[in-house]
Design a protein around this motif. Structure first.
Motif, PDB file in Angstrom:
ATOM      1  N   GLU A   1     -37.650  25.124  -4.517  1.00 26.71           N
ATOM      2  CA  GLU A   1     -38.826  25.943  -4.840  1.00 26.71           C
ATOM      3  C   GLU A   1     -39.597  25.354  -6.022  1.00 26.71           C
ATOM      4  OE1 GLU A   1     -41.479  29.048  -4.146  1.00 26.71           O
ATOM      5  OE2 GLU A   1     -39.792  28.367  -2.932  1.00 26.71           O
ATOM      6  N   VAL A   2     -38.884  24.910  -7.032  1.00 25.16           N
ATOM      7  CA  VAL A   2     -39.527  24.256  -8.181  1.00 25.16           C
ATOM      8  C   VAL A   2     -40.108  22.917  -7.742  1.00 25.16           C
ATOM      9  CG1 VAL A   2     -39.120  23.210 -10.445  1.00 25.16           C
ATOM     10  CG2 VAL A   2     -38.041  25.391  -9.885  1.00 25.16           C
ATOM     11  N   GLY A   3     -39.334  22.160  -6.984  1.00 32.98           N
ATOM     12  CA  GLY A   3     -39.726  20.816  -6.584  1.00 32.98           C
ATOM     13  C   GLY A   3     -40.950  20.738  -5.699  1.00 32.98           C
ATOM     14  N   LYS A   4     -41.245  21.786  -4.952  1.00 34.38           N
ATOM     15  CA  LYS A   4     -42.397  21.710  -4.052  1.00 34.38           C
ATOM     16  C   LYS A   4     -43.722  21.606  -4.803  1.00 34.38           C
ATOM     17  CE  LYS A   4     -43.197  26.612  -2.993  1.00 34.38           C
ATOM     18  NZ  LYS A   4     -43.119  27.616  -1.936  1.00 34.38           N
TER      19      LYS A   4
ATOM     20  N   GLN B   1     -34.603  18.623 -29.082  1.00 29.49           N
ATOM     21  CA  GLN B   1     -34.508  17.470 -28.198  1.00 29.49           C
ATOM     22  C   GLN B   1     -33.501  17.755 -27.088  1.00 29.49           C
ATOM     23  OE1 GLN B   1     -33.310  13.889 -30.225  1.00 29.49           O
ATOM     24  NE2 GLN B   1     -34.143  12.602 -28.606  1.00 29.49           N
ATOM     25  N   LEU B   2     -33.785  17.217 -25.908  1.00 29.74           N
ATOM     26  CA  LEU B   2     -32.815  17.313 -24.814  1.00 29.74           C
ATOM     27  C   LEU B   2     -31.539  16.577 -25.187  1.00 29.74           C
ATOM     28  CD1 LEU B   2     -35.062  16.638 -21.702  1.00 29.74           C
ATOM     29  CD2 LEU B   2     -33.788  18.722 -22.158  1.00 29.74           C
ATOM     30  N   ARG B   3     -30.413  17.121 -24.745  1.00 30.16           N
ATOM     31  CA  ARG B   3     -29.108  16.486 -24.970  1.00 30.16           C
ATOM     32  C   ARG B   3     -28.418  16.281 -23.629  1.00 30.16           C
ATOM     33  NH1 ARG B   3     -28.137  21.147 -29.027  1.00 30.16           N
ATOM     34  NH2 ARG B   3     -27.187  22.035 -27.156  1.00 30.16           N
ATOM     35  N   ILE B   4     -27.515  15.333 -23.591  1.00 33.70           N
ATOM     36  CA  ILE B   4     -26.772  15.057 -22.352  1.00 33.70           C
ATOM     37  C   ILE B   4     -26.047  16.312 -21.877  1.00 33.70           C
ATOM     38  CG2 ILE B   4     -24.797  13.787 -21.395  1.00 33.70           C
ATOM     39  CD1 ILE B   4     -27.383  12.193 -21.400  1.00 33.70           C
ATOM     40  N   ASP B   5     -25.601  17.170 -22.794  1.00 38.33           N
ATOM     41  CA  ASP B   5     -24.900  18.377 -22.347  1.00 38.33           C
ATOM     42  C   ASP B   5     -25.846  19.433 -21.765  1.00 38.33           C
ATOM     43  OD1 ASP B   5     -25.948  19.114 -24.825  1.00 38.33           O
ATOM     44  OD2 ASP B   5     -24.154  20.185 -25.454  1.00 38.33           O
ATOM     45  N   ASP B   6     -27.138  19.128 -21.692  1.00 38.63           N
ATOM     46  CA  ASP B   6     -28.095  19.960 -20.958  1.00 38.63           C
ATOM     47  C   ASP B   6     -28.113  19.593 -19.479  1.00 38.63           C
ATOM     48  OD1 ASP B   6     -29.142  21.418 -23.205  1.00 38.63           O
ATOM     49  OD2 ASP B   6     -30.346  19.672 -23.740  1.00 38.63           O
ATOM     50  N   ASP B   7     -27.215  18.698 -19.076  1.00 35.57           N
ATOM     51  CA  ASP B   7     -27.267  18.144 -17.727  1.00 35.57           C
ATOM     52  C   ASP B   7     -27.188  19.191 -16.619  1.00 35.57           C
ATOM     53  OD1 ASP B   7     -24.571  18.699 -18.177  1.00 35.57           O
ATOM     54  OD2 ASP B   7     -23.854  16.724 -17.545  1.00 35.57           O
ATOM     55  N   THR B   8     -26.383  20.222 -16.780  1.00 35.59           N
ATOM     56  CA  THR B   8     -26.266  21.231 -15.731  1.00 35.59           C
ATOM     57  C   THR B   8     -27.563  22.010 -15.564  1.00 35.59           C
ATOM     58  OG1 THR B   8     -23.894  21.421 -16.112  1.00 35.59           O
ATOM     59  CG2 THR B   8     -24.946  23.237 -14.940  1.00 35.59           C
ATOM     60  N   ALA B   9     -28.182  22.408 -16.679  1.00 31.20           N
ATOM     61  CA  ALA B   9     -29.451  23.148 -16.612  1.00 31.20           C
ATOM     62  C   ALA B   9     -30.553  22.274 -16.027  1.00 31.20           C
ATOM     63  CB  ALA B   9     -29.841  23.646 -17.995  1.00 31.20           C
ATOM     64  N   ILE B  10     -30.609  21.013 -16.437  1.00 32.82           N
ATOM     65  CA  ILE B  10     -31.629  20.096 -15.923  1.00 32.82           C
ATOM     66  C   ILE B  10     -31.396  19.851 -14.437  1.00 32.82           C
ATOM     67  CG2 ILE B  10     -32.493  17.721 -16.043  1.00 32.82           C
ATOM     68  CD1 ILE B  10     -33.504  19.529 -18.312  1.00 32.82           C
ATOM     69  N   PHE B  11     -30.148  19.661 -14.048  1.00 34.15           N
ATOM     70  CA  PHE B  11     -29.846  19.463 -12.624  1.00 34.15           C
ATOM     71  C   PHE B  11     -30.297  20.673 -11.811  1.00 34.15           C
ATOM     72  CE2 PHE B  11     -27.034  20.099  -8.977  1.00 34.15           C
ATOM     73  CZ  PHE B  11     -27.389  18.971  -8.236  1.00 34.15           C
TER      74      PHE B  11
ATOM     75  N   PRO C   1     -36.159  15.255  -5.578  1.00 36.64           N
ATOM     76  CA  PRO C   1     -35.249  16.200  -6.232  1.00 36.64           C
ATOM     77  C   PRO C   1     -33.952  15.505  -6.673  1.00 36.64           C
ATOM     78  CG  PRO C   1     -35.245  16.535  -3.866  1.00 36.64           C
ATOM     79  CD  PRO C   1     -36.315  15.509  -4.156  1.00 36.64           C
ATOM     80  N   ALA C   2     -33.345  16.043  -7.702  1.00 35.51           N
ATOM     81  CA  ALA C   2     -32.042  15.541  -8.131  1.00 35.51           C
ATOM     82  C   ALA C   2     -31.008  15.907  -7.070  1.00 35.51           C
ATOM     83  CB  ALA C   2     -31.660  16.154  -9.472  1.00 35.51           C
ATOM     84  N   THR C   3     -30.100  14.995  -6.805  1.00 37.05           N
ATOM     85  CA  THR C   3     -29.044  15.269  -5.831  1.00 37.05           C
ATOM     86  C   THR C   3     -27.655  15.243  -6.464  1.00 37.05           C
ATOM     87  OG1 THR C   3     -28.976  12.938  -5.193  1.00 37.05           O
ATOM     88  CG2 THR C   3     -30.380  14.397  -3.885  1.00 37.05           C
TER      89      THR C   3
END
Length: 78
Positions: A38-41, A21-31, A47-49
């Motif tokens: 390139e991913v967002g296109k 499961q995703l965890r809040i401490d995955d925030d940097t990787a998810i951001f 996109p996350a800001t």
């Protein structure tokens, strides 16, 4: 989806990978992923800001999993 919930969320492990499961401490990787142009296109979303955007995304994902509406896995190297 068939409205199934995981309680507790299963942890799947192979020799190489762990699915969890995703965890809040995955925030940097998810951001990093959600802010990447390139991913967002290839995706229909804003996109996350900020890191807060990533934390909100993780919270929404986990809320949907708890309700049985969706399942998202974090995939990491074992």
């Amino acid at each position: 989806m068939s409205n199934r919930t995981f309680d507790p969320f299963p942890l799947l492990t192979t020799q190489r990978l762990t699915l969890r499961q995703l965890r809040i401490d995955d925030d940097t990787a998810i951001f990093t992923l959600r802010a990447d142009e390139e991913v967002g296109k290839y995706l229909n979303r804003q996109p996350a800001t900020t890191i807060h955007d990533a934390r909100n995304f993780i919270s929404r994902i986990n809320e949907n999993a708890a309700k049985g509406n969706a399942v998202h896995w974090a995939i990491t190297l074992t």
